[in-house]
Design a protein around this motif. Structure first.
Motif, PDB file in Angstrom:
ATOM      1  N   LEU A  55      15.381  -2.034 -17.483  1.00 40.97           N
ATOM      2  CA  LEU A  55      16.633  -1.632 -16.998  1.00 40.97           C
ATOM      3  C   LEU A  55      17.705  -2.580 -17.784  1.00 40.97           C
ATOM      4  CD1 LEU A  55      16.695  -1.046 -13.257  1.00 40.97           C
ATOM      5  CD2 LEU A  55      17.124   0.608 -14.748  1.00 40.97           C
ATOM      6  N   LEU A  56      17.328  -3.794 -17.792  1.00 43.50           N
ATOM      7  CA  LEU A  56      18.229  -4.783 -18.907  1.00 43.50           C
ATOM      8  C   LEU A  56      17.965  -4.465 -20.229  1.00 43.50           C
ATOM      9  CD1 LEU A  56      17.433  -7.964 -16.691  1.00 43.50           C
ATOM     10  CD2 LEU A  56      19.630  -7.069 -16.812  1.00 43.50           C
ATOM     11  N   ASP A  57      16.972  -4.043 -20.739  1.00 41.82           N
ATOM     12  CA  ASP A  57      16.692  -3.765 -21.832  1.00 41.82           C
ATOM     13  C   ASP A  57      17.431  -2.343 -22.402  1.00 41.82           C
ATOM     14  OD1 ASP A  57      15.083  -4.285 -24.716  1.00 41.82           O
ATOM     15  OD2 ASP A  57      14.319  -2.175 -24.299  1.00 41.82           O
ATOM     16  N   LEU A  58      17.389  -1.200 -21.391  1.00 39.88           N
ATOM     17  CA  LEU A  58      18.296  -0.300 -21.643  1.00 39.88           C
ATOM     18  C   LEU A  58      19.712  -0.498 -21.941  1.00 39.88           C
ATOM     19  CD1 LEU A  58      16.667   2.056 -19.113  1.00 39.88           C
ATOM     20  CD2 LEU A  58      16.644   2.592 -21.531  1.00 39.88           C
ATOM     21  N   ALA A  59      20.312  -1.468 -21.147  1.00 38.59           N
ATOM     22  CA  ALA A  59      21.761  -1.978 -21.299  1.00 38.59           C
ATOM     23  C   ALA A  59      21.884  -2.622 -22.282  1.00 38.59           C
ATOM     24  CB  ALA A  59      22.029  -2.907 -20.007  1.00 38.59           C
ATOM     25  N   ARG A  60      20.673  -3.391 -23.016  1.00 35.25           N
ATOM     26  CA  ARG A  60      21.139  -4.148 -24.126  1.00 35.25           C
ATOM     27  C   ARG A  60      21.124  -3.321 -25.350  1.00 35.25           C
ATOM     28  NH1 ARG A  60      17.726  -5.463 -27.980  1.00 35.25           N
ATOM     29  NH2 ARG A  60      15.754  -4.623 -26.795  1.00 35.25           N
ATOM     30  N   ARG A  61      20.416  -2.140 -25.124  1.00 32.65           N
ATOM     31  CA  ARG A  61      20.401  -1.060 -26.344  1.00 32.65           C
ATOM     32  C   ARG A  61      21.439  -0.112 -26.326  1.00 32.65           C
ATOM     33  NH1 ARG A  61      15.606   2.111 -25.651  1.00 32.65           N
ATOM     34  NH2 ARG A  61      14.738   1.040 -23.677  1.00 32.65           N
ATOM     35  N   GLY A  62      22.574  -0.367 -25.518  1.00 34.65           N
ATOM     36  CA  GLY A  62      23.600   0.245 -25.785  1.00 34.65           C
ATOM     37  C   GLY A  62      23.582   1.518 -24.582  1.00 34.65           C
ATOM     38  N   VAL A  63      22.915   1.524 -23.684  1.00 38.95           N
ATOM     39  CA  VAL A  63      22.867   2.592 -22.396  1.00 38.95           C
ATOM     40  C   VAL A  63      23.939   2.289 -21.628  1.00 38.95           C
ATOM     41  CG1 VAL A  63      21.884   3.797 -20.529  1.00 38.95           C
ATOM     42  CG2 VAL A  63      20.470   3.483 -22.921  1.00 38.95           C
ATOM     43  N   GLU A  64      24.807   2.889 -21.072  1.00 40.39           N
ATOM     44  CA  GLU A  64      25.859   2.384 -20.232  1.00 40.39           C
ATOM     45  C   GLU A  64      25.123   2.546 -18.851  1.00 40.39           C
ATOM     46  OE1 GLU A  64      29.889   4.512 -18.236  1.00 40.39           O
ATOM     47  OE2 GLU A  64      29.713   4.688 -20.422  1.00 40.39           O
ATOM     48  N   VAL A  65      24.918   1.466 -18.096  1.00 36.20           N
ATOM     49  CA  VAL A  65      24.151   1.467 -16.933  1.00 36.20           C
ATOM     50  C   VAL A  65      25.055   1.033 -15.893  1.00 36.20           C
ATOM     51  CG1 VAL A  65      22.215   0.370 -15.618  1.00 36.20           C
ATOM     52  CG2 VAL A  65      21.850   0.717 -18.340  1.00 36.20           C
ATOM     53  N   THR A  66      25.251   1.880 -14.619  1.00 34.31           N
ATOM     54  CA  THR A  66      26.004   1.496 -13.564  1.00 34.31           C
ATOM     55  C   THR A  66      25.206   1.478 -12.370  1.00 34.31           C
ATOM     56  OG1 THR A  66      27.849   2.763 -14.660  1.00 34.31           O
ATOM     57  CG2 THR A  66      27.993   2.359 -12.287  1.00 34.31           C
TER      58      THR A  66
END
Length: 285
Positions: free
Chosen positions: A67-78
């Motif tokens: 999940l943290l990696d997805l946010a790091r890659r630019g996915v808008e995580v809420t």
């Protein structure tokens, strides 16, 4: 590795920190997921369970890392905390590792439709939490999850696909279905009063796509019993999908057509239908 493409994805009721969490399936889904927005719709980490008993699997840590990696890659995580990770609500408005924490959110589909996104525990009846009814309900749910875990372990040894035993039980218990239907009505009524096109939630561990007098009730299910997520494709259509050895599409809502289908359809559909139902959704990387 095959990838799964969509515009937005919604997952909830993961309950990391409990033996019932199907973290391996979720981890596989997240590693294949390619999306612009990801909503974590509550009960991601079961802080209530961890306060009673410390239990953690390596896959659970891997889910958080992904999940943290997805946010790091630019996915808008809420991240919208639920009742089992309620302490996180005190961090609303802040970011942790690029993940924004909010009490709720409004999601606008690419087709212009507007949805409120919340965990959904605010729609529990007032009597929930009082007396023996709550304890009886919790005990029954623990028993169902225990049975689901045992059946899953046996089927894995036999190299058989995942079977959501608990959804079959819920679908055949009249009082459970009555509770689910009443809950769905309350959620849809609130969306209608807010002037929205629909509401996206989790909480009751029963994924469903349903039109209620022109308002969409969209429940993304869970990763304890049913391994489901809600996804928005690049036309704005919303689809409930199951993810295990045999991914399947369970329900779909576009502007033109709503195909309601509770997660029970996964257990009842023929194997061939399950395989065909998700054809075209996964593409090669």
């Amino acid at each position: 590795m095959a990838t799964f493409h969509c515009r937005s994805a919604f997952i909830s009721d993961v309950h990391l920190g409990t033996p019932d969490c199907k973290a391996a399936y979720l981890l596989d889904f997240l590693r294949r997921l390619r999306c612009e927005k990801l909503y974590l719709v509550g009960d991601i980490i079961d802080m209530e369970a961890l306060a009673k008993r410390r239990w953690w699997h390596a896959d659970h840590g891997a889910v958080i890392a992904e999940l943290l990696d997805l946010a790091r890659r630019g996915v808008e995580v809420t991240y919208i905390p639920g009742n089992h990770d309620a302490p996180m609500r005190g961090l609303a408005g802040q970011r942790i590792g690029g993940i924004r924490i909010e009490l709720d959110a409004e999601h606008q589909g690419i087709d212009g439709r507007r949805y409120r996104v919340s965990h959904g525990d605010e729609f529990d009846p007032e009597h929930v939490g009082r007396g023996w009814m709550l304890h009886l309900g919790e005990a029954m749910h623990r028993f169902i999850c225990w049975g689901n875990r045992r059946v899953h372990a046996v089927r894995r040894r036999l190299e058989l696909p995942y079977l959501p035993l608990s959804i079959i039980v819920k679908s055949h218990v009249r009082k459970a279905l009555a509770y689910i239907r009443a809950y769905e009505e309350r959620v849809a009524r609130d969306a209608r009063e807010r002037g929205l096109d629909g509401h996206i939630c989790g909480h009751i561990h029963y994924g469903h796509v349903r039109d209620l007098d022109g308002v969409l009730y969209l429940n993304d299910g869970d990763w304890v019993e049913h391994c489901t997520a809600l996804v928005e494709d690049h036309t704005g259509a919303m689809e409930l999908i199951h993810w295990s050895e045999q991914p399947a599409a369970l329900g779909r809502a576009s502007r033109e057509l709503v195909l309601p289908s509770p997660a029970a359809a996964l257990a009842l559909a023929p194997l061939g239908a399950r395989r065909r139902s998700l054809a075209g959704l996964r593409t090669a990387a």
